[in-house]
Design a protein around this motif. Sequence first.
Motif, PDB file in Angstrom:
ATOM      1  N   VAL A 144      25.725 -26.310  -3.332  1.00  0.00           N
ATOM      2  CA  VAL A 144      26.731 -27.350  -3.125  1.00  0.00           C
ATOM      3  C   VAL A 144      26.155 -28.480  -2.277  1.00  0.00           C
ATOM      4  N   LEU A 145      25.442 -28.122  -1.203  1.00  0.00           N
ATOM      5  CA  LEU A 145      24.831 -29.145  -0.348  1.00  0.00           C
ATOM      6  C   LEU A 145      23.832 -29.994  -1.127  1.00  0.00           C
ATOM      7  N   ALA A 146      22.993 -29.345  -1.944  1.00  0.00           N
ATOM      8  CA  ALA A 146      22.010 -30.077  -2.722  1.00  0.00           C
ATOM      9  C   ALA A 146      22.690 -31.003  -3.737  1.00  0.00           C
ATOM     10  N   THR A 147      23.711 -30.489  -4.406  1.00  0.00           N
ATOM     11  CA  THR A 147      24.433 -31.298  -5.398  1.00  0.00           C
ATOM     12  C   THR A 147      25.144 -32.466  -4.737  1.00  0.00           C
ATOM     13  N   ALA A 148      25.770 -32.211  -3.596  1.00  0.00           N
ATOM     14  CA  ALA A 148      26.475 -33.278  -2.888  1.00  0.00           C
ATOM     15  C   ALA A 148      25.505 -34.355  -2.405  1.00  0.00           C
ATOM     16  N   PHE A 149      24.314 -33.947  -1.982  1.00  0.00           N
ATOM     17  CA  PHE A 149      23.339 -34.925  -1.484  1.00  0.00           C
ATOM     18  C   PHE A 149      22.870 -35.852  -2.594  1.00  0.00           C
ATOM     19  N   VAL A 150      22.480 -35.304  -3.726  1.00  0.00           N
ATOM     20  CA  VAL A 150      21.907 -36.148  -4.778  1.00  0.00           C
ATOM     21  C   VAL A 150      22.966 -37.039  -5.437  1.00  0.00           C
ATOM     22  N   SER A 151      24.234 -36.637  -5.372  1.00  0.00           N
ATOM     23  CA  SER A 151      25.294 -37.440  -6.007  1.00  0.00           C
ATOM     24  C   SER A 151      26.106 -38.247  -5.000  1.00  0.00           C
ATOM     25  N   MET A 152      25.630 -38.334  -3.774  1.00  0.00           N
ATOM     26  CA  MET A 152      26.377 -38.977  -2.705  1.00  0.00           C
ATOM     27  C   MET A 152      26.602 -40.475  -2.871  1.00  0.00           C
ATOM     28  N   PRO A 153      25.639 -41.285  -3.325  1.00  0.00           N
ATOM     29  CA  PRO A 153      25.799 -42.743  -3.206  1.00  0.00           C
ATOM     30  C   PRO A 153      26.732 -43.397  -4.208  1.00  0.00           C
ATOM     31  N   PHE A 154      27.049 -42.753  -5.319  1.00  0.00           N
ATOM     32  CA  PHE A 154      27.629 -43.466  -6.456  1.00  0.00           C
ATOM     33  C   PHE A 154      29.000 -44.062  -6.155  1.00  0.00           C
ATOM     34  N   VAL A 155      29.896 -43.286  -5.569  1.00  0.00           N
ATOM     35  CA  VAL A 155      31.238 -43.800  -5.292  1.00  0.00           C
ATOM     36  C   VAL A 155      31.165 -44.953  -4.299  1.00  0.00           C
ATOM     37  N   ALA A 156      30.436 -44.747  -3.213  1.00  0.00           N
ATOM     38  CA  ALA A 156      30.333 -45.799  -2.201  1.00  0.00           C
ATOM     39  C   ALA A 156      29.732 -47.073  -2.784  1.00  0.00           C
ATOM     40  N   ARG A 157      28.665 -46.929  -3.561  1.00  0.00           N
ATOM     41  CA  ARG A 157      27.969 -48.093  -4.106  1.00  0.00           C
ATOM     42  C   ARG A 157      28.802 -48.840  -5.152  1.00  0.00           C
ATOM     43  N   GLU A 158      29.702 -48.159  -5.820  1.00  0.00           N
ATOM     44  CA  GLU A 158      30.564 -48.830  -6.802  1.00  0.00           C
ATOM     45  C   GLU A 158      31.785 -49.469  -6.145  1.00  0.00           C
ATOM     46  N   VAL A 159      32.270 -48.883  -5.054  1.00  0.00           N
ATOM     47  CA  VAL A 159      33.498 -49.365  -4.426  1.00  0.00           C
ATOM     48  C   VAL A 159      33.227 -50.505  -3.450  1.00  0.00           C
ATOM     49  N   ARG A 194      40.516 -49.343  -8.471  1.00  0.00           N
ATOM     50  CA  ARG A 194      40.614 -48.153  -9.326  1.00  0.00           C
ATOM     51  C   ARG A 194      39.492 -48.079 -10.359  1.00  0.00           C
ATOM     52  N   TRP A 195      39.105 -49.236 -10.952  1.00  0.00           N
ATOM     53  CA  TRP A 195      38.061 -49.182 -11.971  1.00  0.00           C
ATOM     54  C   TRP A 195      36.699 -48.875 -11.353  1.00  0.00           C
ATOM     55  N   GLY A 196      36.406 -49.483 -10.215  1.00  0.00           N
ATOM     56  CA  GLY A 196      35.159 -49.168  -9.531  1.00  0.00           C
ATOM     57  C   GLY A 196      35.104 -47.726  -9.082  1.00  0.00           C
ATOM     58  N   LEU A 197      36.252 -47.220  -8.602  1.00  0.00           N
ATOM     59  CA  LEU A 197      36.313 -45.822  -8.160  1.00  0.00           C
ATOM     60  C   LEU A 197      36.103 -44.874  -9.332  1.00  0.00           C
ATOM     61  N   LEU A 198      36.768 -45.130 -10.441  1.00  0.00           N
ATOM     62  CA  LEU A 198      36.603 -44.271 -11.623  1.00  0.00           C
ATOM     63  C   LEU A 198      35.169 -44.317 -12.139  1.00  0.00           C
ATOM     64  N   TYR A 199      34.574 -45.490 -12.111  1.00  0.00           N
ATOM     65  CA  TYR A 199      33.177 -45.634 -12.518  1.00  0.00           C
ATOM     66  C   TYR A 199      32.280 -44.775 -11.634  1.00  0.00           C
ATOM     67  N   GLY A 200      32.495 -44.841 -10.327  1.00  0.00           N
ATOM     68  CA  GLY A 200      31.714 -44.023  -9.407  1.00  0.00           C
ATOM     69  C   GLY A 200      31.942 -42.541  -9.612  1.00  0.00           C
ATOM     70  N   LEU A 201      33.183 -42.148  -9.918  1.00  0.00           N
ATOM     71  CA  LEU A 201      33.492 -40.740 -10.166  1.00  0.00           C
ATOM     72  C   LEU A 201      32.758 -40.217 -11.402  1.00  0.00           C
ATOM     73  N   ALA A 256      26.240 -36.326 -21.330  1.00  0.00           N
ATOM     74  CA  ALA A 256      25.683 -37.668 -21.149  1.00  0.00           C
ATOM     75  C   ALA A 256      26.355 -38.670 -22.083  1.00  0.00           C
ATOM     76  N   VAL A 257      26.613 -38.248 -23.318  1.00  0.00           N
ATOM     77  CA  VAL A 257      27.273 -39.144 -24.274  1.00  0.00           C
ATOM     78  C   VAL A 257      28.675 -39.497 -23.797  1.00  0.00           C
ATOM     79  N   VAL A 258      29.416 -38.482 -23.349  1.00  0.00           N
ATOM     80  CA  VAL A 258      30.766 -38.729 -22.833  1.00  0.00           C
ATOM     81  C   VAL A 258      30.712 -39.681 -21.646  1.00  0.00           C
ATOM     82  N   THR A 259      29.733 -39.494 -20.780  1.00  0.00           N
ATOM     83  CA  THR A 259      29.580 -40.377 -19.627  1.00  0.00           C
ATOM     84  C   THR A 259      29.338 -41.819 -20.061  1.00  0.00           C
TER      85      THR A 259
END
Length: 276
Positions: A144-159, A194-201, A256-259
Amino acid sequence: MTTDKRQKQSWVPALLIGIAIAYLALVQYIPAINVFVQAFKKGFGPFISNLTRPEFLHAAWLTLILALIAVPLNTVFGLCAAWAISRHKFPGRAIVLSIIDLPFSISPVVAGLMLVLLYGRQGWFGPWLQSQNIQIIFALPGMVLATAFVSMPFVAREVIPVLEEFGKDQEEAAKTLGANDWQTFWRVTLPSIRWGLLYGLILTNARAMGEFGAVSVVSGNIGNTTQSLPLFVEEAYKQYETEAAYSAAVLLALLAVVTLVLKEILERKTRIKDVE
């Protein structure tokens, strides 16, 4: 401009497009098509059979658990970080932004090694964790720690850019009309981001479910215990179970396609909103 010069210049865009398509075909399209060909070359029945194996089901379930834990954690962190950075000017703001971007610049394998050096038996916190009978490395918490670390920036960087573009005027107007901070966030701020947040999610979830390097280091890759779906693909391929490996890889490719589809939908909605 003469006709010869025009004809020569007309070849330039075509040549550049051809080079781009050829490069993408070699790097992305052909390997992706090969994954599907190898997965279905013996028919649909063996493909379904591979997806019902206990090892695969456990790996898929564990991957889902990692995403269900890491994505909400990074959503809360990303919103808090974006709010603090976009709404306040403070010393060290640039350093905080750089720290948030660390997972983009650090190799996932190095990130996993850092966690081992902190929480492993010989790590900084290892002796205390062992005395408390708490296992982080080679267990779910470490993954969980490893997964949280590598995926940490996306929400912040989009919002962050959305909040900066939105400004403070509407939030201050809401507070002037008597709204508290919570009401202002839910009724004014959240709808605007909301759109930036959803994009980051979406990006966070895709990275969390597809992460290999950092999770591989901290998990031990133990089948039916600490083996996520990307690790299952590697292990099955090493054991010459290529059909099972390609079948699992198909699911990751479909993710990946769905993303990409959701990303395109959000980008179009964002463009429509900007036009309006």
